[in-house]
Design a protein around this motif. Structure first.
Motif, PDB file in Angstrom:
ATOM      1  N   SER A   1       0.855  -1.184   0.000  1.00  0.00           N
ATOM      2  CA  SER A   1       0.000   0.000   0.000  1.00  0.00           C
ATOM      3  C   SER A   1       0.896   1.240   0.000  1.00  0.00           C
ATOM      4  O   SER A   1       2.098   1.128   0.219  1.00  0.00           O
ATOM      5  CB  SER A   1      -0.910   0.010   1.235  1.00  0.00           C
ATOM      6  N   ALA A   2       0.296   2.364  -0.295  1.00  0.00           N
ATOM      7  CA  ALA A   2       1.031   3.628  -0.227  1.00  0.00           C
ATOM      8  C   ALA A   2       0.162   4.614   0.532  1.00  0.00           C
ATOM      9  O   ALA A   2      -1.057   4.653   0.342  1.00  0.00           O
ATOM     10  CB  ALA A   2       1.317   4.145  -1.629  1.00  0.00           C
ATOM     11  N   SER A   3       0.801   5.386   1.392  1.00  0.00           N
ATOM     12  CA  SER A   3       0.056   6.351   2.201  1.00  0.00           C
ATOM     13  C   SER A   3       0.635   7.736   2.045  1.00  0.00           C
ATOM     14  O   SER A   3       1.854   7.904   1.926  1.00  0.00           O
ATOM     15  CB  SER A   3       0.126   5.972   3.687  1.00  0.00           C
ATOM     16  N   LYS A   4      -0.238   8.700   2.062  1.00  0.00           N
ATOM     17  CA  LYS A   4       0.208  10.083   2.133  1.00  0.00           C
ATOM     18  C   LYS A   4      -0.890  10.879   2.823  1.00  0.00           C
ATOM     19  O   LYS A   4      -2.038  10.868   2.390  1.00  0.00           O
ATOM     20  CB  LYS A   4       0.475  10.627   0.738  1.00  0.00           C
ATOM     21  N   GLY A   5      -0.504  11.530   3.890  1.00  0.00           N
ATOM     22  CA  GLY A   5      -1.492  12.273   4.659  1.00  0.00           C
ATOM     23  C   GLY A   5      -2.588  11.337   5.137  1.00  0.00           C
ATOM     24  O   GLY A   5      -2.325  10.281   5.703  1.00  0.00           O
ATOM     25  N   SER A   6      -3.812  11.722   4.880  1.00  0.00           N
ATOM     26  CA  SER A   6      -4.936  10.922   5.358  1.00  0.00           C
ATOM     27  C   SER A   6      -5.335   9.839   4.358  1.00  0.00           C
ATOM     28  O   SER A   6      -6.289   9.130   4.554  1.00  0.00           O
ATOM     29  CB  SER A   6      -6.141  11.837   5.604  1.00  0.00           C
ATOM     30  N   ARG A   7      -4.564   9.737   3.278  1.00  0.00           N
ATOM     31  CA  ARG A   7      -4.982   8.872   2.176  1.00  0.00           C
ATOM     32  C   ARG A   7      -4.096   7.632   2.047  1.00  0.00           C
ATOM     33  O   ARG A   7      -2.875   7.715   2.161  1.00  0.00           O
ATOM     34  CB  ARG A   7      -4.934   9.677   0.877  1.00  0.00           C
ATOM     35  N   THR A   8      -4.700   6.488   1.850  1.00  0.00           N
ATOM     36  CA  THR A   8      -3.950   5.252   1.645  1.00  0.00           C
ATOM     37  C   THR A   8      -4.511   4.548   0.419  1.00  0.00           C
ATOM     38  O   THR A   8      -5.731   4.446   0.267  1.00  0.00           O
ATOM     39  CB  THR A   8      -4.079   4.306   2.859  1.00  0.00           C
ATOM     40  N   ALA A   9      -3.613   4.077  -0.457  1.00  0.00           N
ATOM     41  CA  ALA A   9      -4.034   3.280  -1.604  1.00  0.00           C
ATOM     42  C   ALA A   9      -3.533   1.861  -1.405  1.00  0.00           C
ATOM     43  O   ALA A   9      -2.346   1.635  -1.196  1.00  0.00           O
ATOM     44  CB  ALA A   9      -3.475   3.865  -2.897  1.00  0.00           C
ATOM     45  N   LEU A  10      -4.443   0.900  -1.438  1.00  0.00           N
ATOM     46  CA  LEU A  10      -4.103  -0.498  -1.206  1.00  0.00           C
ATOM     47  C   LEU A  10      -4.165  -1.259  -2.533  1.00  0.00           C
ATOM     48  O   LEU A  10      -5.184  -1.204  -3.230  1.00  0.00           O
ATOM     49  CB  LEU A  10      -5.089  -1.150  -0.226  1.00  0.00           C
ATOM     50  N   TRP A  11      -3.084  -1.930  -2.855  1.00  0.00           N
ATOM     51  CA  TRP A  11      -3.063  -2.778  -4.056  1.00  0.00           C
ATOM     52  C   TRP A  11      -3.905  -4.014  -3.779  1.00  0.00           C
ATOM     53  O   TRP A  11      -3.645  -4.763  -2.844  1.00  0.00           O
ATOM     54  CB  TRP A  11      -1.627  -3.177  -4.361  1.00  0.00           C
ATOM     55  N   LEU A  12      -4.927  -4.230  -4.577  1.00  0.00           N
ATOM     56  CA  LEU A  12      -5.765  -5.418  -4.376  1.00  0.00           C
ATOM     57  C   LEU A  12      -5.651  -6.397  -5.539  1.00  0.00           C
ATOM     58  O   LEU A  12      -6.017  -7.558  -5.414  1.00  0.00           O
ATOM     59  CB  LEU A  12      -7.235  -5.029  -4.201  1.00  0.00           C
ATOM     60  N   GLY A  13      -5.189  -5.908  -6.660  1.00  0.00           N
ATOM     61  CA  GLY A  13      -5.068  -6.764  -7.830  1.00  0.00           C
ATOM     62  C   GLY A  13      -4.271  -6.021  -8.879  1.00  0.00           C
ATOM     63  O   GLY A  13      -3.949  -4.834  -8.701  1.00  0.00           O
ATOM     64  N   PRO A  14      -3.946  -6.702  -9.989  1.00  0.00           N
ATOM     65  CA  PRO A  14      -3.073  -6.092 -10.993  1.00  0.00           C
ATOM     66  C   PRO A  14      -3.625  -4.775 -11.550  1.00  0.00           C
ATOM     67  O   PRO A  14      -2.870  -3.956 -12.045  1.00  0.00           O
ATOM     68  CB  PRO A  14      -3.016  -7.148 -12.092  1.00  0.00           C
ATOM     69  N   ASP A  15      -4.940  -4.581 -11.478  1.00  0.00           N
ATOM     70  CA  ASP A  15      -5.495  -3.318 -11.979  1.00  0.00           C
ATOM     71  C   ASP A  15      -6.503  -2.752 -10.984  1.00  0.00           C
ATOM     72  O   ASP A  15      -7.448  -2.085 -11.359  1.00  0.00           O
ATOM     73  CB  ASP A  15      -6.170  -3.545 -13.347  1.00  0.00           C
ATOM     74  N   GLU A  16      -6.273  -3.073  -9.718  1.00  0.00           N
ATOM     75  CA  GLU A  16      -7.303  -2.709  -8.731  1.00  0.00           C
ATOM     76  C   GLU A  16      -6.698  -2.162  -7.448  1.00  0.00           C
ATOM     77  O   GLU A  16      -5.769  -2.736  -6.883  1.00  0.00           O
ATOM     78  CB  GLU A  16      -8.168  -3.943  -8.406  1.00  0.00           C
ATOM     79  N   TRP A  17      -7.245  -1.042  -6.991  1.00  0.00           N
ATOM     80  CA  TRP A  17      -6.824  -0.436  -5.736  1.00  0.00           C
ATOM     81  C   TRP A  17      -8.053  -0.064  -4.910  1.00  0.00           C
ATOM     82  O   TRP A  17      -9.106   0.269  -5.464  1.00  0.00           O
ATOM     83  CB  TRP A  17      -6.010   0.848  -5.982  1.00  0.00           C
ATOM     84  N   LEU A  18      -7.869  -0.145  -3.616  1.00  0.00           N
ATOM     85  CA  LEU A  18      -8.845   0.432  -2.698  1.00  0.00           C
ATOM     86  C   LEU A  18      -8.197   1.699  -2.147  1.00  0.00           C
ATOM     87  O   LEU A  18      -7.118   1.623  -1.553  1.00  0.00           O
ATOM     88  CB  LEU A  18      -9.160  -0.553  -1.562  1.00  0.00           C
ATOM     89  N   VAL A  19      -8.819   2.832  -2.401  1.00  0.00           N
ATOM     90  CA  VAL A  19      -8.264   4.085  -1.907  1.00  0.00           C
ATOM     91  C   VAL A  19      -9.146   4.565  -0.755  1.00  0.00           C
ATOM     92  O   VAL A  19     -10.364   4.696  -0.904  1.00  0.00           O
ATOM     93  CB  VAL A  19      -8.211   5.158  -3.016  1.00  0.00           C
ATOM     94  N   ILE A  20      -8.502   4.758   0.387  1.00  0.00           N
ATOM     95  CA  ILE A  20      -9.218   5.177   1.591  1.00  0.00           C
ATOM     96  C   ILE A  20      -8.690   6.548   2.005  1.00  0.00           C
ATOM     97  O   ILE A  20      -7.483   6.765   2.004  1.00  0.00           O
ATOM     98  CB  ILE A  20      -8.974   4.177   2.758  1.00  0.00           C
ATOM     99  N   ASP A  21      -9.593   7.444   2.328  1.00  0.00           N
ATOM    100  CA  ASP A  21      -9.161   8.750   2.828  1.00  0.00           C
ATOM    101  C   ASP A  21      -9.930   9.069   4.100  1.00  0.00           C
ATOM    102  O   ASP A  21     -11.158   9.180   4.090  1.00  0.00           O
ATOM    103  CB  ASP A  21      -9.397   9.838   1.767  1.00  0.00           C
ATOM    104  N   ASP A  22      -9.172   9.191   5.196  1.00  0.00           N
ATOM    105  CA  ASP A  22      -9.787   9.483   6.498  1.00  0.00           C
ATOM    106  C   ASP A  22     -10.118  10.961   6.657  1.00  0.00           C
ATOM    107  O   ASP A  22     -10.740  11.357   7.629  1.00  0.00           O
ATOM    108  CB  ASP A  22      -8.830   9.086   7.638  1.00  0.00           C
ATOM    109  N   GLY A  23      -9.640  11.768   5.715  1.00  0.00           N
ATOM    110  CA  GLY A  23      -9.823  13.213   5.867  1.00  0.00           C
ATOM    111  C   GLY A  23     -11.018  13.727   5.091  1.00  0.00           C
ATOM    112  O   GLY A  23     -11.992  13.017   4.852  1.00  0.00           O
ATOM    113  N   ALA A  24     -10.914  14.972   4.688  1.00  0.00           N
ATOM    114  CA  ALA A  24     -12.065  15.648   4.096  1.00  0.00           C
ATOM    115  C   ALA A  24     -12.172  15.434   2.591  1.00  0.00           C
ATOM    116  O   ALA A  24     -13.222  15.651   2.006  1.00  0.00           O
ATOM    117  CB  ALA A  24     -11.986  17.144   4.394  1.00  0.00           C
TER     118      ALA A  24
END
Lengths: 998, 185
Positions: B62-85
């Motif tokens: 995964s990669a994180s920056k600030g409140s945002r994290t991108a999780l690799w789930l598959g070769p063309d798929e990410w789950l992007v989570i943002d705890d902020g605004a």
């Protein structure tokens, strides 16, 4: 003296730590660290059970997991009754209450023992021969009487109040078995820093060192060394020790199942502790160090209580400080029994005599026995054990016949040698190989990344076992990425025990032509004679002999019996043992509780229970729920005094008169996004999609390749490259899977992606003539006028200040909307619409009303009105097939001859002649009710309801050529009489559909 | 919309639910922005720029920056989570490069599992190797917990974020509770 057979100064237990227990209600005292077996033996109790078939009195054969005889029931309380507990494994705790099994009225006087006298009738293959005829006996005798009489122990009759847990674990080196070689392997592997798990079935590790008084390692007593080594391992971060843990199954790719017994040894287990913990361990390397199991001698009445394995007597003496008798006989073909006699003699127990089948055994053990003045009877056999509830004497005879001599004994130790425990190796799909020189099966070709060490690998001496274990542990760890170790602390044996000798099969006096009861398999009551009889009756393969006699098929899995049974079969067949073959070892190694297998998956965790955002609201309203897959859906909302019928009638009428609110959140939703989205939809659905305008919806039908209906649902086009697809509730996951499957394998070139949004959106269906009035006050940015938002359209905007995808659609036939809002807002929006709906006379309705309303309109439910053999044409949905389309999943299937031939079952409506009669769903339809049974069935009822709106019953049915039978009278024969029905259109209400805009 | 209508209140699943055992703490995490992002490799750079972090391209990272994290789930798929605004859906809206971004903020919910017993707790139902060597901080995987699908993210040596679908949240929380009880036993 409380425990007359406990020898002061012997054993490793602390006498001051007493534990009280009862056996069949009688109070006894033992010592902490005892097993139930050692504690009973300390009290002079040998008789502990009755055998399975003949109800013969039985005592302790062993001191370990291989025990076939001493099975007892342990009762903690009314709900915690565990049958068939091996007394040799059960650790003693204060207050333990054990009961003997398979006896009535008492252990010492058992009526069932008549079976022993009647044994000629219960010979090998008894079940196969008896359960053949007459047929009526199945009902009256076999099932209720004979099968009920069989079986050991009584299953508990209350729910298990204990809980069980589960743990997955990974390691580089998994060591199975904590004897000398297993500990050595773990030490070597642990030194390299890799993760090591060491599992052993005993509470204290050490394996055979527990009884091998002659072993010394690194200058200490062998067992003391083992405890020190274990303490060293326990202190290492990379090592996990699992005592009381049995590896029961060895599965693919070094996946091993183990059960840890967490509380069975505790007097007062806390509520937080699970009774057992299932470990599922994936290991890069497995070291199998499972040791060997001693075999009995097969001679007449070798099952009398007091007759036991020599190593067991040593364990009871050297570990538990218990003498198994005062006048002990020994019968052996193997050196190891001498060690038992010597230990007992030194502890002050009289050894009546050692009887050795071998003519000239030699070695230090034999010399020492002589020096101690023990009488040796060489080249002789024990041909019979006397006594009933306890052995009283052994009858000795020269092995080739001659004068008998009876020697009184109160315990008789026996050993015919040791069988390497290759169970787990064999379960790993490794092939065992017969070693002619030592007459035993040893690990041969390996199938998995594992290695066997120590006694289970045929390595007999302690020194060699330690070396082999240490080397294997070091090698496995190194190959699994461990760091190099210089000058590792390899344990060194200063003195050890190693034995020679042994025999397989029946001993003199129990050979061919004899009819004595010389037991091969104690737990299943299989004798040497039974094995021979099986061969005489035509069994040739050991697999057949096993099944015919049930040898090795009890819960002990033949740990002591398999090799003897095999040898007797081979001898009778006149073949060599390898030619007859070995039966396959299967999991579990020892019995595993259901609790352990189920572990967390009980009660609320049996299966996920899925609830929608409005669940609690519906519950507060008194909704009755139904299970739809894992979902709980509100079924109907009864008001005070209403039964289901009344509630559904009211809800149905209210929706058509005013409006109703329905939670449709469980529908599957898939967002199809990408420039090729429409192209993909064209391929997956029968309908045309390219020309569907943005903001419009279409009812889509999805087929399988064979042309049968797979799923359906309304699809909205949100943008040129974005579709909001809905599926049936039950079909959500499989439709997604099928779409993804086709996308990846058949249409990988399409630029389109699928995302499940089933749970992103809460869906509130507002249906009925007042539906627009109810939602209007809350909607922002969407023109709700019919011209702007016609039936089958979708808009994005806001409702109650939150984003919505607002669908104008109907599954009721009324003007309707499906309000999609992000799920966390579902409850608040529902409550707002509910409050507004109250002003308009609306009600909340459940799935039953939804079903009735759609049936009134002839809307099908996939899975109810279709069953996987229904085409769109059969269901009257051929209009949903794009006539100009040249390809979609199922298009070729639709042109199969069977699918276009006449005589297919087609969906029609049925009206009962008596409008008050409601048909049963699933009932069969016939043309002529007077034909003989079995009648020719030409259809069946798929949906049937009372329709308050129609004032009559309505039904949908699949009937042969139904579409061309309009107006025909058919019949539904039921147990209570024949029901006359008329075939009609499937649309019962508002045939023209005007109410969609009403 | 009439002025008198109040904006709908948000009712997140398992809101405020907590459980504590010796060495393990479970807590429902606050709502967050989430998207399911699908895109071919050629679009990764443009999407990374728009999202303000480099989308990971290695499995289970995964990669994180600030409140945002991108999780690799598959070769063309990410789950992007943002705890902020900031909603990542908005950030992707303007990207021309080929991709699919679908908002799933409400589809998922998250439970934090923290403490020295966290790894054992998750291991009760997740067959993956969760040792720090095999599943370091930042590692992520779409996997299972008992009978439910989850997305697992290690946020610290002794902390995991367990993402599951909304309607499975009661099951997942209850399962973790049982597991935590055992892990602390």
């Amino acid at each position: 003296m409380a425990e007359p057979f406990r020898i002061s100064g012997a054993g490793r237990l602390t006498p001051a730590k007493t534990a009280r227990f009862t056996f069949d209600g009688k109070p006894f005292s033992g010592i902490e660290g005892d097993t139930l077996a050692s504690a009973l033996l300390a009290n002079g109790v040998h008789l502990v059970g009755r055998s399975f078939k003949y109800h013969r009195p039985r005592g302790f054969l062993s001191a370990g997991a291989e025990e076939p005889n001493a099975l007892v029931s342990i009762e903690r309380d009314a709900a915690r009754k565990t049958p068939n507990v091996r007394a040799t494994v059960q650790e003693l705790y204060d207050g333990l209450a054990a009961h003997s099994q398979n006896r009535w009225p008492s252990l010492s006087f058992d009526v069932g023992a008549v079976n022993d006298l009647a044994s000629p009738f219960f010979s090998a293959g008894f079940y196969y021969k008896t359960f053949m005829w007459p047929k009526a006996a199945w009902k009256n005798l076999y099932e209720p009487k004979i099968r009920a009489a069989a079986g050991l122990g009584v299953a508990p009759d209350q729910p298990d109040p204990d809980h069980y847990s589960s743990r997955f674990a990974h390691c580089e080196v998994l060591v199975l078995g904590g004897g000398a070689s297993g500990i050595a392997a773990a030490l070597a592997a642990a030194e390299t820093g890799v993760r090591v798990i060491l599992a052993d079935e005993q509470s204290e590790l050490g394996g055979a060192l527990r009884f091998e008084s002659g072993s010394r390692v690194d200058g200490q007593d062998g067992f003391a060394w083992a405890q020190g080594a274990v303490a060293k391992l326990a202190a290492m971060d990379n090592v996990r020790l699992l005592p009381r843990t049995t590896a029961f199954g060895y599965y693919a790719q070094n996946f091993v199942g183990l059960t840890e017994r967490v509380t069975d040894h505790l007097a007062a287990p806390g509520h937080d502790l699970p009774r057992e913990r299932l470990w599922q361990i994936r290991a890069k390397k497995v070291v199998i160090a499972t040791g060997a199991i001693e075999r009995q001698m097969v001679f007449a009445d070798n099952d009398r209580p007091g007759v036991m394995l020599a190593s067991a007597a040593r364990a009871y003496l050297n570990h538990y400080g218990v003498a198994v008798g005062r006048q002990v006989g020994v019968y052996t073909a193997n050196d190891s029994a001498y060690a038992a006699a010597i230990d007992l003699k030194k502890a002050g127990v009289n050894i009546a005599a050692i009887v050795d089948l071998r003519d000239n055994p030699s070695g230090p053990l034999i010399d020492e026995a002589r020096t101690l003045g023990i009488e040796l009877n060489l080249g002789r056999a024990v041909v019979k054990a006397r006594g009933n509830l306890r052995v009283s004497a052994m009858v000795v005879q020269p092995k080739n016949g001659g004068a008998e001599r009876t020697i009184p004994v109160d315990a008789l130790l026996m050993s015919s040698g040791w069988t390497p425990s290759v169970h787990l190796f064999s379960q790993s799909r490794g092939k065992v190989a017969f070693d002619d020189a030592t007459r035993r099966f040893l690990p041969g070709a390996y199938a998995q990344d594992c290695v066997s060490v120590g006694a289970c690998n045929g390595t007999d001496s302690l020194e060699a076992s330690l070396d082999e274990g240490y080397a294997a542990g070091a090698k496995a760890a190194k190959e699994a990425g461990g760091k190099a170790v210089r000058g590792g602390a390899k344990p060194k044996a200063d003195a050890g025990e190693g034995w020679t000798g042994g025999m397989l099969g029946s001993a003199p006096g129990a050979g061919a032509g004899t009819t004595v009861k010389a037991f091969v398999d104690f737990q299943n009551d299989v004798t040497a004679k039974d094995i021979r009889q099986a061969v005489h009756e035509g069994m040739r393969s050991i697999e057949h002999v096993k099944r015919f006699t049930t040898n090795g098929m009890a819960t002990d899995q033949g740990k002591t019996s398999n090799m003897h049974g095999l040898a007797i079969a081979a001898e009778t067949l006149g073949k060599e043992i390898p030619e007859v073959g070995l039966t396959t070892f299967r999991a579990p190694y020892t019995p595993v509780t259901f609790g352990s297998i189920v572990n967390h998956a009980r009660g609320p965790l049996f299966d996920p229970t899925r609830r929608t955002a409005t669940h609690d609201w519906a519950e507060r309203q008194g909704a009755v729920f139904e299970d739809v897959g894992q979902w709980k859906r509100a079924w109907y909302f009864p008001r005070a005094g209403e039964d289901m019928h009344a509630a559904v009638n009211r809800e149905c009428v209210t929706v058509r008169k005013a409006a109703g609110l329905f939670d449709a959140s469980t529908l599957g939703k898939i967002e199809v996004v990408g420039p090729d989205a429409a192209k993909f939809m064209e391929l997956l659905y029968t309908n045309p999609w390219e020309k569907l305008g943005v903001g419009r919806c279409r009812y889509g039908v999805m087929l399988r390749e064979d042309g049968f209906i797979y799923d359906d649902g309304v699809v909205g086009r949100l943008a040129a490259d974005r579709f909001h697809v809905t599926t049936t509730t039950g079909g959500a996951a499989r439709v997604m899977n099928m779409m993804e499957d086709y996308l990846q394998t058949e249409f990988p070139g399409l630029n389109v992606w699928l995302t499940s949004t089933s749970e992103q959106w809460a869906v509130i269906a507002v249906q009925g003539p007042k539906s627009r009035d109810i939602i209007a006050p809350f909607v922002e940015g969407i023109d709700l006028a019919d011209e702007a938002l016609p039936h089958m359209s979708v808009r994005e905007g806001k409702i109650c200040g939150v984003p919505t995808r607002l669908f104008r659609m109907s599954f009721s036939g009324e003007r309707g909307f499906e309000v999609n809002v992000p799920a966390d807002y579902g409850l608040a929006v529902w409550e707002a619409l509910w409050a507004e709906g109250q002003k308009h006379g609306a009600c909340a309705y459940g799935t039953e009303t939804m079903h009735v309303l759609r049936a009134e309109k002839g809307y099908i439910i996939v899975g109810q009105d279709t069953d996987g053999t229904v085409t769109p044409a059969d269901a009257g949905l051929d209009w949903a097939i794009g006539k100009k389309k040249t390809d979609f999943v199922g298009i070729r299937g639709l042109s199969r001859p069977d699918l276009v031939a006449p005589g297919r079952k087609q969906l029609v409506g049925l009206k009962t002649k008596d409008p008050k009669t409601v048909l049963e769903e699933g009932a069969q339809v016939v043309a002529n009710p007077n034909q003989p049974i079995p009648m020719k069935m030409i259809g069946h009822v798929t949906s049937s309801y009372w329709s308050e709106n129609c004032g009559r019953s309505i039904a949908l049915a699949l009937v042969v050529d139904g579409h061309s039978r309009m107006g025909e009278t058919l019949f539904v024969p039921m147990p209570s009489g024949v029901i006359e029905v008329e075939i009609c259109s499937a649309v019962f209400f508002d045939e023209k559909g005007g109410r969609l805009n009403g | 919309m009439a002025d008198s209508v109040q904006a709908a209140v948000r009712n997140p699943a398992q809101a405020g639910r907590e459980f504590q055992a010796t060495g393990v703490k479970l807590a429902t995490l606050p709502p967050a922005h989430r998207i399911s992002l699908r895109a071919p490799a050629a679009s990764v750079a443009a999407l990374s720029k728009a999202l303000g972090l480099t989308l990971p391209e290695k499995p289970k990272t995964s990669a994180s920056k600030g409140s945002r994290t991108a999780l690799w789930l598959g070769p063309d798929e990410w789950l992007v989570i943002d705890d902020g605004a900031n909603d990542p859906l908005q950030d992707c809206a303007g990207v021309e490069a080929l991709h699919s971004a679908v908002g799933i903020s409400h589809r998922n919910m998250a439970i934090s599992v923290t403490g020295q017993g966290a790894e054992s707790t998750v291991s009760a139902g997740c067959p993956q190797d969760l040792s720090l060597a095999a599943f370091p901080v930042g590692a992520c995987s779409r996997t299972i917990l008992g009978k439910s699908e989850i997305v697992l993210l290690r946020t610290a040596d002794e902390a995991f974020r367990v993402e599951c679908w909304r309607s499975f949240s009661d099951y997942v929380f209850t399962f973790l509770t049982e597991a935590a009880r055992d892990a602390s036993a």
